[in-house]
Scaffold this active site. Structure first.
Site, PDB file in Angstrom:
ATOM      1  N   ASN A  75      -5.287 -71.883  48.301  1.00 57.18           N
ATOM      2  CA  ASN A  75      -4.713 -70.888  49.220  1.00 57.18           C
ATOM      3  C   ASN A  75      -3.993 -69.795  48.419  1.00 57.18           C
ATOM      4  OD1 ASN A  75      -2.842 -72.834  48.457  1.00 57.18           O
ATOM      5  ND2 ASN A  75      -1.763 -72.882  50.406  1.00 57.18           N
ATOM      6  N   ALA A  76      -3.606 -70.112  47.182  1.00 55.99           N
ATOM      7  CA  ALA A  76      -2.934 -69.124  46.338  1.00 55.99           C
ATOM      8  C   ALA A  76      -3.952 -68.133  45.798  1.00 55.99           C
ATOM      9  CB  ALA A  76      -2.235 -69.818  45.171  1.00 55.99           C
ATOM     10  N   GLY A  77      -3.516 -66.913  45.596  1.00 60.14           N
ATOM     11  CA  GLY A  77      -4.354 -65.903  44.944  1.00 60.14           C
ATOM     12  C   GLY A  77      -3.452 -65.108  44.031  1.00 60.14           C
ATOM     13  N   HIS A  78      -3.537 -65.356  42.734  1.00 57.36           N
ATOM     14  CA  HIS A  78      -2.679 -64.668  41.775  1.00 57.36           C
ATOM     15  C   HIS A  78      -3.534 -63.696  40.964  1.00 57.36           C
ATOM     16  CE1 HIS A  78       0.374 -68.224  41.924  1.00 57.36           C
ATOM     17  NE2 HIS A  78       0.127 -67.688  43.103  1.00 57.36           N
ATOM     18  N   GLN A  80       2.565 -69.651  46.707  1.00 59.26           N
ATOM     19  CA  GLN A  80       3.186 -69.411  48.012  1.00 59.26           C
ATOM     20  C   GLN A  80       4.642 -68.957  47.805  1.00 59.26           C
ATOM     21  OE1 GLN A  80       1.279 -72.705  47.847  1.00 59.26           O
ATOM     22  NE2 GLN A  80      -0.299 -71.179  48.084  1.00 59.26           N
ATOM     23  N   THR A  98      -8.338 -63.962  51.300  1.00 51.23           N
ATOM     24  CA  THR A  98      -9.032 -63.780  52.580  1.00 51.23           C
ATOM     25  C   THR A  98      -9.411 -62.321  52.859  1.00 51.23           C
ATOM     26  OG1 THR A  98      -6.917 -63.499  53.668  1.00 51.23           O
ATOM     27  CG2 THR A  98      -7.788 -65.731  53.637  1.00 51.23           C
ATOM     28  N   ASP A 117       2.618 -63.554  47.526  1.00 53.78           N
ATOM     29  CA  ASP A 117       2.052 -62.323  46.963  1.00 53.78           C
ATOM     30  C   ASP A 117       3.109 -61.377  46.409  1.00 53.78           C
ATOM     31  OD1 ASP A 117      -0.444 -63.277  47.789  1.00 53.78           O
ATOM     32  OD2 ASP A 117      -0.203 -62.400  49.775  1.00 53.78           O
ATOM     33  N   LYS A 148       3.886 -63.189  41.435  1.00 55.87           N
ATOM     34  CA  LYS A 148       4.251 -64.338  40.585  1.00 55.87           C
ATOM     35  C   LYS A 148       3.308 -64.437  39.388  1.00 55.87           C
ATOM     36  CE  LYS A 148       3.719 -66.949  44.217  1.00 55.87           C
ATOM     37  NZ  LYS A 148       3.625 -65.933  45.298  1.00 55.87           N
ATOM     38  N   GLY A 149       2.002 -64.196  39.660  1.00 58.15           N
ATOM     39  CA  GLY A 149       0.998 -64.282  38.594  1.00 58.15           C
ATOM     40  C   GLY A 149       1.316 -63.320  37.464  1.00 58.15           C
ATOM     41  N   ARG A 209      -2.375 -57.180  54.789  1.00 62.96           N
ATOM     42  CA  ARG A 209      -1.056 -57.810  54.823  1.00 62.96           C
ATOM     43  C   ARG A 209      -0.130 -56.980  55.706  1.00 62.96           C
ATOM     44  NH1 ARG A 209      -1.146 -58.516  48.274  1.00 62.96           N
ATOM     45  NH2 ARG A 209      -2.473 -60.342  48.203  1.00 62.96           N
TER      46      ARG A 209
HETATM   47  P1  GDP Z   1       1.136 -63.543  43.628  1.00 57.23           P
HETATM   48  O1  GDP Z   1       0.317 -64.301  44.610  1.00 57.23           O
HETATM   49  O2  GDP Z   1       2.600 -63.692  43.845  1.00 57.23           O
HETATM   50  O3  GDP Z   1       0.754 -63.800  42.186  1.00 57.23           O
HETATM   51  O4  GDP Z   1       0.819 -61.987  43.901  1.00 57.23           O
HETATM   52  P2  GDP Z   1      -0.647 -61.354  44.161  1.00 57.23           P
HETATM   53  O5  GDP Z   1      -1.391 -61.393  42.879  1.00 57.23           O
HETATM   54  O6  GDP Z   1      -1.275 -61.942  45.352  1.00 57.23           O
HETATM   55  O7  GDP Z   1      -0.238 -59.873  44.561  1.00 57.23           O
HETATM   56  C1  GDP Z   1       0.509 -59.060  43.713  1.00 57.23           C
HETATM   57  C2  GDP Z   1      -0.331 -57.841  43.302  1.00 57.23           C
HETATM   58  O8  GDP Z   1       0.519 -56.880  42.717  1.00 57.23           O
HETATM   59  C3  GDP Z   1      -1.384 -58.120  42.241  1.00 57.23           C
HETATM   60  O9  GDP Z   1      -2.501 -57.311  42.498  1.00 57.23           O
HETATM   61  C4  GDP Z   1      -0.708 -57.710  40.932  1.00 57.23           C
HETATM   62  O10 GDP Z   1      -1.641 -57.288  39.940  1.00 57.23           O
HETATM   63  C5  GDP Z   1       0.118 -56.552  41.390  1.00 57.23           C
HETATM   64  N1  GDP Z   1       1.388 -56.324  40.709  1.00 57.23           N
HETATM   65  C6  GDP Z   1       2.283 -57.189  40.201  1.00 57.23           C
HETATM   66  N2  GDP Z   1       3.394 -56.560  39.785  1.00 57.23           N
HETATM   67  C7  GDP Z   1       3.207 -55.254  40.034  1.00 57.23           C
HETATM   68  C8  GDP Z   1       4.022 -54.096  39.872  1.00 57.23           C
HETATM   69  O11 GDP Z   1       5.157 -54.140  39.413  1.00 57.23           O
HETATM   70  N3  GDP Z   1       3.492 -52.895  40.286  1.00 57.23           N
HETATM   71  C9  GDP Z   1       2.229 -52.796  40.819  1.00 57.23           C
HETATM   72  N4  GDP Z   1       1.798 -51.600  41.189  1.00 57.23           N
HETATM   73  N5  GDP Z   1       1.452 -53.878  40.987  1.00 57.23           N
HETATM   74  C10 GDP Z   1       1.937 -55.092  40.618  1.00 57.23           C
HETATM   75  P1  IMO Z   2       0.283 -66.851  46.798  1.00 51.25           P
HETATM   76  O1  IMO Z   2       0.487 -67.959  45.811  1.00 51.25           O
HETATM   77  C1  IMO Z   2       0.487 -65.392  50.905  1.00 51.25           C
HETATM   78  C2  IMO Z   2      -0.019 -68.344  54.091  1.00 51.25           C
HETATM   79  C3  IMO Z   2      -1.260 -68.160  54.948  1.00 51.25           C
HETATM   80  C4  IMO Z   2      -0.746 -68.675  56.280  1.00 51.25           C
HETATM   81  C5  IMO Z   2       0.154 -69.832  55.860  1.00 51.25           C
HETATM   82  C6  IMO Z   2      -0.533 -71.193  55.955  1.00 51.25           C
HETATM   83  O2  IMO Z   2      -0.866 -65.974  46.493  1.00 51.25           O
HETATM   84  O3  IMO Z   2       1.553 -66.116  47.037  1.00 51.25           O
HETATM   85  P2  IMO Z   2      -2.369 -72.397  54.449  1.00 51.25           P
HETATM   86  O4  IMO Z   2      -3.787 -72.015  54.130  1.00 51.25           O
HETATM   87  O5  IMO Z   2      -1.502 -72.556  53.246  1.00 51.25           O
HETATM   88  O6  IMO Z   2      -2.303 -73.584  55.356  1.00 51.25           O
HETATM   89  O7  IMO Z   2      -1.791 -71.153  55.302  1.00 51.25           O
HETATM   90  O8  IMO Z   2       0.526 -69.586  54.514  1.00 51.25           O
HETATM   91  N1  IMO Z   2      -0.266 -68.439  52.630  1.00 51.25           N
HETATM   92  C7  IMO Z   2      -0.056 -67.432  51.778  1.00 51.25           C
HETATM   93  N2  IMO Z   2       0.332 -66.158  51.997  1.00 51.25           N
HETATM   94  N3  IMO Z   2       0.313 -65.842  49.644  1.00 51.25           N
HETATM   95  C8  IMO Z   2      -0.060 -67.114  49.401  1.00 51.25           C
HETATM   96  O9  IMO Z   2      -0.136 -67.626  48.144  1.00 51.25           O
HETATM   97  C9  IMO Z   2      -0.289 -67.972  50.491  1.00 51.25           C
HETATM   98  N4  IMO Z   2      -0.673 -69.258  50.620  1.00 51.25           N
HETATM   99  C10 IMO Z   2      -0.639 -69.533  51.931  1.00 51.25           C
HETATM  100  O10 IMO Z   2      -1.641 -66.815  55.011  1.00 51.25           O
HETATM  101  O11 IMO Z   2       0.068 -67.703  56.883  1.00 51.25           O
HETATM  102 MG    MG Z   3      -1.164 -63.966  46.059  1.00 51.65          MG
END
Ligand code: GDP
Ligand code: IMO
Ligand code: MG
Length: 427
Positions: A38-41, A223, A300, A13, A16-17, A304
C-alpha cells in the site's frame, strides 16, 4: 551509533522515501517494519525516478543492508517484480533480507479487500485494494501464513488448504464470488518460495547484532500517524501501526535502543481515500497545490485531496510518536503563493478543542482556525543553507516549530537528494 525512526506525521505521502534516501548515506541498515505494498515511496536520484512499495529506500545506495521486518505484510509477486525492476536498473539487491515472521498477502486477501469495500458502499474506506486489511485480520485471528511457512512445503500445504476452504466459504456465501483454486495457488506460491529463499532470515537477530556493533540504523516509516490503526482517524486508517512504536514491534528492536524519532511533515496537507480532513481546500489554491505538487497517488493514481498545513495534526503526531524533530518537505511547492495558512486549532460548538478528537462526528464538524502568512514569492529550490531562505519562509518555519513545540532538523526544497537543507545535526 544511532537508531533513527522516520515516521509520517499526516496522512501519508509526506516524502518519507526522499528523507530516508537522504539519511541512508550515513547508515548501514535501513528497515521497513509495517504496512506493505500500500506504500508508494518515490525517490529521485540523478533525475531517475524510483517507485518503491515494499523495498526500503536505502536499496538505492550501494552496500546498505535493507531489511523487511516481521511487521510488514509481503505480497511475493510485488516483492519479486520490484527486485526485477531494480536489477534491470543495475541496483544491487544482494544485501536484502526479509523476516521469516512476516505475513504473506494471498490473492484471497486482495479479493476480500475489494469485496468488503464494494459492500460498504458509500461508507467505503478508500483502501488501496492491496489486501492489507484482510491480511492483518488473518494475522490477528491467528490464521495467517508467514514467510517461514512458505519454505516448509508440508506446513504450507496444510495452512493453505485450511485457509482456502475458509475463504471460499466466505467468498461464495457472503460475496457470491466463485472463490480461489487451491492447486493453482499452491503451484504459484511454491514457485515464489524458491525465489524468496535467498532473502529469508531471522531479521531481529541481524538488527540486534547491528545495534551491538554500534551501526547506524534507519527505520523507514510507511503510511503515517493519521492512518495508524490506534491513533489515526479510525476507521479511515490502515490496519497496522505506522507510528513510532510500530517500528519496534515490527522489527524486533526494543524501544531502549532507539535514539531519535524524526517526523516527516509535508508543507501542506494531503489525503487519499475517505475520512474527515478539516483543512481541506476545495478552491483554486487546493487545485494549484495538486497540480504543482503532482498530487496523484503512486500506487493507485488517485487525485490526492489537498489542504493547508494542519498544525493540530502535526502537534498530535509529535506527542504520540515522541518526535525529537521534524523534516519539513515540499516547501518549494508553496513558492508562488501570495498568502499561506497554517491551521493552529479546531473550534467546535464555539470552543477551541484540546487534543485531537477521536470522535469523527466532532472532527468532521470542527472548524479550522488559521494563522495567515505572507508568501516568499521566489524559488527556494537551489538554497542549501537555512539562513539563505527568504525571510518569509523562515517566519513560516519558525512559527510552525513554535506551534507544534518541536524543532525542525531538515527542510526539503526539491525531490532530488541534494535539494535538502540540514538545520540541525541528526547523527
Ligand atoms: P512517501 O510515501 O512519504 O515516501 O511520499 P511519496 O513518495 O508518496 O510522495 C512524495 C513526493 O514528493 C515524491 O514524488 C517525492 O519525490 C517528492 N518530494 C519529496 N520531497 C520533496 C520536496 O521537498 N520538494 C518536491 N518538489 N518534491 C519532493
Ligand atoms: P505511504 O507510505 C497515503 C491509505 C489508503 C486508504 C487507507 C487504507 O506512501 O505514505 P489500506 O490499503 O492501507 O487498507 O488503505 O490508507 N493509505 C495511504 N495513503 N500513503 C500511503 O502510504 C498509504 N497507505 C495506505 O489510501 O485511505
Ligand atoms: Mg507515498
Amino acid at each position: 551509533m544511532a537508531s533513527i525512526i522516520i515516521v509520517g506525521t499526516q496522512w501519508g505521502d509526506e516524502g518519507k522515501g526522499k528523507i530516508v534516501d537522504y539519511l541512508a548515506d550515513k547508515c548501514e541498515y535501513i528497515v521497513r517494519s509495517h504496512g506493505g505494498s500500500n506504500a508508494g515511496h518515490t525517490v529521485m536520484v540523478n533525475n531517475v525516478k524510483y517507485k518503491l512499495r515494499l523495498l526500503p529506500s536505502g536499496i538505492l545506495h550501494k552496500d546498505k543492508i535493507c531489511v523487511i521486518g516481521n511487521g510488514v505484510v509481503i505480497e511475493p509477486k510485488v516483492f519479486l517484480s520490484e527486485i526485477d525492476d531494480l536489477m534491470k536498473k543495475n541496483v544491487n539487491i544482494s544485501n536484502l533480507k526479509i523476516s521469516d515472521r512476516a505475513h504473506i498477502i494471498m490473492p484471497y486477501h486482495k479479493i476480500l479487500d475489494e469485496m468488503q469495500e464494494a459492500d460498504l458502499g458509500e461508507n467505503k474506506l478508500g483502501t488501496t485494494k492491496n489486501g492489507i486489511g484482510p491480511c492483518y485480520m488473518d494475522k490477528a485471528s491467528r490464521l495467517g501464513i508467514r514467510i517461514c511457512d512458505i519454505i516448509n512445503k508440508e506446513t504450507f500445504k496444510k495452512k493453505l488448504k485450511f485457509n482456502v476452504e475458509l475463504k471460499n466459504k466466505l467468498l461464495k456465501k457472503l460475496y457470491n464470488h466463485e472463490g480461489v483454486d487451491y492447486d493453482n495457488l499452491l503451484k504459484e506460491y511454491l514457485e515464489y518460495a524458491d525465489r524468496l529463499k535467498p532473502y529469508i532470515a531471522d531479521t531481529s537477530i541481524i538488527l540486534n547484532k547491528a545495534v551491538k556493533e554500534n551501526k547506524n540504523i534507519l527505520f523507514e516509516g510507511a503510511q503515517a500517524t493519521m492512518l495508524d490503526l490506534d491513533y489515526g482517524t479510525y476507521p479511515f486508517v490502515t490496519s497496522s501501526n505506522p507510528s513510532a512504536g510500530g517500528a519496534c514491534t515490527g522489527s524486533g528492536i526494543g524501544p531502549s535502543k532507539i535514539d531519535n524519532v524524526i517526523g516527516v511533515v509535508k508543507a501542506y496537507s494531503t489525503r487519499v481515500g475517505e475520512g474527515p480532513f478539516p483543512s481541506e481546500l476545495f478552491d483554486d489554491v487546493g487545485q494549484f497545490i495538486r497540480d504543482k505538487g503532482g498530487e496523484y497517488g503512486t500506487v493507485t493514481g488517485r487525485a490526492r485531496r489537498c489542504g493547508w498545513l494542519d498544525a493540530c495534526v502535526v502537534k498530535y503526531a509529535s506527542y504520540v510518536n515522541g518526535l525529537d524533530s521534524i523534516a519539513l518537505t515540499r516547501l518549494d511547492i508553496l513558492d508562488e503563493l501570495d498568502k499561506l495558512k497554517i491551521c493552529i486549532a479546531y473550534k467546535y460548538e464555539g470552543k477551541i478543542l484540546e487534543g485531537y478528537p477521536a470522535d469523527l462526528e466532532i472532527l468532521s464538524k470542527a472548524e479550522p482556525v488559521y494563522e495567515e502568512f505572507d508568501g516568499w514569492k521566489t524559488s527556494i529550490k537551489d538554497i542549501r543553507e537555512y539562513d539563505k531562505l527568504p525571510e518569509n519562509a523562515k517566519k513560516y518555519l519558525k512559527r510552525l516549530s513554535e506551534i507544534i513545540e518541536t524543532d525542525i532538523s531538515i527542510v526539503s526544497v526539491g525531490a532530488e537528494r541534494e535539494e535538502t537543507i540540514i538545520v540541525k545535526d541528526i547523527f
